[in-house]
Design a protein around this motif. Structure first.
Motif, PDB file in Angstrom:
ATOM      1  N   TRP A 181       8.327  -7.340 -11.324  1.00 29.44           N
ATOM      2  CA  TRP A 181       8.367  -7.196  -9.909  1.00 29.44           C
ATOM      3  C   TRP A 181       6.800  -6.869  -9.438  1.00 29.44           C
ATOM      4  O   TRP A 181       6.688  -6.810  -8.274  1.00 29.44           O
ATOM      5  CB  TRP A 181       9.352  -6.011  -9.306  1.00 29.44           C
ATOM      6  N   HIS A 182       6.024  -6.233 -10.119  1.00 24.05           N
ATOM      7  CA  HIS A 182       4.574  -5.705  -9.888  1.00 24.05           C
ATOM      8  C   HIS A 182       3.489  -6.582 -10.004  1.00 24.05           C
ATOM      9  O   HIS A 182       3.412  -7.164 -11.244  1.00 24.05           O
ATOM     10  CB  HIS A 182       4.441  -4.509 -10.630  1.00 24.05           C
ATOM     11  N   VAL A 183       3.096  -7.166  -9.021  1.00 18.46           N
ATOM     12  CA  VAL A 183       1.726  -8.120  -9.262  1.00 18.46           C
ATOM     13  C   VAL A 183       0.659  -7.528  -8.372  1.00 18.46           C
ATOM     14  O   VAL A 183       0.475  -6.828  -7.544  1.00 18.46           O
ATOM     15  CB  VAL A 183       2.059  -9.469  -8.438  1.00 18.46           C
ATOM     16  N   ASN A 225      -2.465   1.210  -8.601  1.00 19.10           N
ATOM     17  CA  ASN A 225      -3.051   0.144  -7.550  1.00 19.10           C
ATOM     18  C   ASN A 225      -2.442   0.024  -6.429  1.00 19.10           C
ATOM     19  O   ASN A 225      -3.089  -0.253  -5.428  1.00 19.10           O
ATOM     20  CB  ASN A 225      -2.821  -1.240  -8.469  1.00 19.10           C
ATOM     21  N   HIS A 226      -1.227   0.408  -6.237  1.00 16.92           N
ATOM     22  CA  HIS A 226      -0.638   0.699  -4.750  1.00 16.92           C
ATOM     23  C   HIS A 226      -1.601   1.619  -3.926  1.00 16.92           C
ATOM     24  O   HIS A 226      -1.406   1.325  -2.670  1.00 16.92           O
ATOM     25  CB  HIS A 226       0.808   1.190  -4.923  1.00 16.92           C
ATOM     26  N   GLY A 227      -2.125   2.587  -4.545  1.00 14.47           N
ATOM     27  CA  GLY A 227      -2.861   3.380  -3.794  1.00 14.47           C
ATOM     28  C   GLY A 227      -4.095   2.997  -3.226  1.00 14.47           C
ATOM     29  O   GLY A 227      -4.748   3.438  -2.259  1.00 14.47           O
ATOM     30  N   TYR A 232       0.965  -1.227   0.121  1.00 23.34           N
ATOM     31  CA  TYR A 232      -0.005   0.029   0.006  1.00 23.34           C
ATOM     32  C   TYR A 232       0.952   1.166  -0.061  1.00 23.34           C
ATOM     33  O   TYR A 232       1.650   1.534   0.706  1.00 23.34           O
ATOM     34  CB  TYR A 232      -0.835   0.110   1.290  1.00 23.34           C
ATOM     35  N   ARG A 233       0.603   2.240  -0.662  1.00 23.86           N
ATOM     36  CA  ARG A 233       1.229   3.474  -0.916  1.00 23.86           C
ATOM     37  C   ARG A 233       0.534   4.541  -0.613  1.00 23.86           C
ATOM     38  O   ARG A 233      -0.726   4.822  -1.417  1.00 23.86           O
ATOM     39  CB  ARG A 233       1.640   3.385  -2.306  1.00 23.86           C
ATOM     40  N   THR A 234       0.700   5.504  -0.076  1.00 16.61           N
ATOM     41  CA  THR A 234      -0.130   6.856   0.339  1.00 16.61           C
ATOM     42  C   THR A 234       0.248   7.699  -0.917  1.00 16.61           C
ATOM     43  O   THR A 234       1.056   7.629  -1.823  1.00 16.61           O
ATOM     44  CB  THR A 234       0.610   7.497   1.575  1.00 16.61           C
TER      45      THR A 234
HETATM   46 ZN   LIG Z   1       4.276  -1.621  -8.482  1.00 18.62          ZN
END
Ligand SMILES: [Zn+2]
Length: 203
Positions: free
Chosen positions: A118-120, A79-81, A51-53
């Protein structure tokens, strides 16, 4: 309605070294239980990799625009957000996720960034079990400070005996009969000298 990168704590749950949306975290933690069994603890690459702010996304976006960072989504669109994407550090992670991730909702097959190994991204509907938590097993309770040793015997007749020796030399002793649902006897204040002479309690 929650906004990208501004999810309230109540919509997030912990994973090992990060957090994700509650359902995505449950599935990730379950995936990690299986991965650990195969010898790999799955972790995000860094503090901005699950999770990313919103402000973290702004930072990464600006780095990308300045030519200093990797490809980053426009703030408010990652999508991290939403707490549904994880970046992992190396080929071992990527292979493991490809091998066993799909039943948990994690696969490159439905990635929004196929060029980034690296991104799933999490896809709901695959895993419906409970959240085993970020460590996958119940935490081992801390023993009291003055506990110095623990000794357990399983007798042939099914009695389980537990001895706890404290730092002051006192031995605490309890046992459970095979038929009983609870400990049926206990003895305290027994000194070291009698460690092996407690006999057959609980008769
Ligand atoms: Zn990513």
């Amino acid at each position: 309605m929650s906004e990208n990168g501004k999810l309230p704590a109540s919509e997030l749950a912990p994973i090992a070294q990060g957090q994700l949306r509650i359902d995505a975290a449950a599935a990730w933690n379950a995936l990690n239980v299986e991965s650990r069994r195969r010898g790999l603890e799955l972790v995000p690459t860094g503090s901005m990799s699950s999770y990313r702010t919103y402000s973290q996304q702004v930072y990464l976006w600006e780095e990308y625009q300045a030519g200093r960072g990797a490809l980053a989504a426009v703030p408010g669109t990652s999508n991290h957000g939403w707490g549904t994407a994880v970046d992992t550090p190396d080929q071992r992670h990527w292979s493991m996720i490809e091998q066993i991730g799909a039943p948990y909702g994690y696969s490159k097959a439905w990635s929004d960034a196929p060029s980034e190994p690296w991104h799933v991204v999490y896809q709901p509907g695959h895993y419906t079990g409970p959240d085993p938590g970020p460590y996958g097993i119940p935490a081992i309770p801390e023993l009291p400070e003055d506990t110095v040793s623990l000794f357990v015997i399983l007798n042939k007749d099914g009695r389980v005996e537990v001895f706890v020796e404290q730092s002051d030399g006192e031995v605490w002793h309890a046992w459970q009969k095979s038929a009983g649902g609870a400990f049926e006897g206990a003895q305290t204040g027994v000194r070291n000298a009698t460690w092996f002479t407690l006999g057959t309690p609980g008769k």
